[in-house]
Design a protein around this motif. Sequence first.
Motif, short mmCIF file in Angstrom:
data_model
loop_
_atom_site.label_atom_id
_atom_site.label_comp_id
_atom_site.label_asym_id
_atom_site.label_seq_id
_atom_site.Cartn_x
_atom_site.Cartn_y
_atom_site.Cartn_z
N LYS A 96 0.84 -1.20 0.00
CA LYS A 96 0.00 0.00 0.00
C LYS A 96 0.87 1.25 0.00
N LYS A 97 1.95 1.24 0.82
CA LYS A 97 2.86 2.39 0.85
C LYS A 97 3.50 2.60 -0.51
N ASP A 98 3.95 1.50 -1.14
CA ASP A 98 4.57 1.59 -2.46
C ASP A 98 3.58 2.15 -3.48
N LYS A 99 2.35 1.70 -3.38
CA LYS A 99 1.31 2.18 -4.30
C LYS A 99 1.06 3.67 -4.07
N ASP A 100 0.99 4.07 -2.78
CA ASP A 100 0.77 5.48 -2.46
C ASP A 100 1.93 6.34 -2.96
N ARG A 101 3.18 5.83 -2.78
CA ARG A 101 4.34 6.57 -3.28
C ARG A 101 4.28 6.72 -4.79
N GLU A 128 1.36 11.88 -9.49
CA GLU A 128 0.67 13.16 -9.35
C GLU A 128 1.65 14.32 -9.45
N GLN A 129 2.84 14.16 -8.86
CA GLN A 129 3.85 15.21 -8.94
C GLN A 129 4.31 15.39 -10.39
N ASP A 130 4.52 14.27 -11.09
CA ASP A 130 4.92 14.34 -12.49
C ASP A 130 3.86 15.04 -13.32
N LYS A 131 2.60 14.70 -13.06
CA LYS A 131 1.49 15.31 -13.80
C LYS A 131 1.42 16.81 -13.50
N SER A 132 1.62 17.16 -12.23
CA SER A 132 1.59 18.56 -11.83
C SER A 132 2.73 19.33 -12.51
N ARG A 133 3.93 18.71 -12.56
CA ARG A 133 5.06 19.35 -13.23
C ARG A 133 4.77 19.53 -14.72
#
Length: 147
Positions: free
Chosen positions: A107-112, A118-123
């Motif tokens: 779950k942590k890996d999936k969240d990361r 999301e960060q890539d998309k935002s960039r």
Amino acid sequence: MAERPEDLNLPNAVITRIIKEALPDGVNISKEARSAISRAASVFVLYATSCANNFAMKGKRKTLNASDVLSAMEEMEFQRFVAPLKEALEAYRREQRGKKEASEQKKKDKDRKTDSEEQDKSREEDNDEEEERLEEEEPNEEEEVDN
């Protein structure tokens, strides 16, 4: 609770598998003997459950737990099974902890991964906006040069 005694029997496939694992190779068992073992196993399970339930009731609980079963085994004078049962219980608990930890890690890996995406998309969106802003400014500069 079951209405008929035969409803309380363990599944024949389970009994057959246990018997085959307990007997040496080449030893067969009659249907009558298998049926007797099945009934005996069912009676044992009912008796152990009843004894364990008594311990739960003494503790004013409605849920049987492992300690109730272990106490029932001692009360039924099956002390020699308590140590192997405790070992099996510990192995089960370790396995469950391992599964839980693996699930949490997944779950942590999936969240990361989701956060990273999301960060890539935002960039990308920020870069697209910057490119659009620069494109809009370029014609204005050309008009100023023309003047």
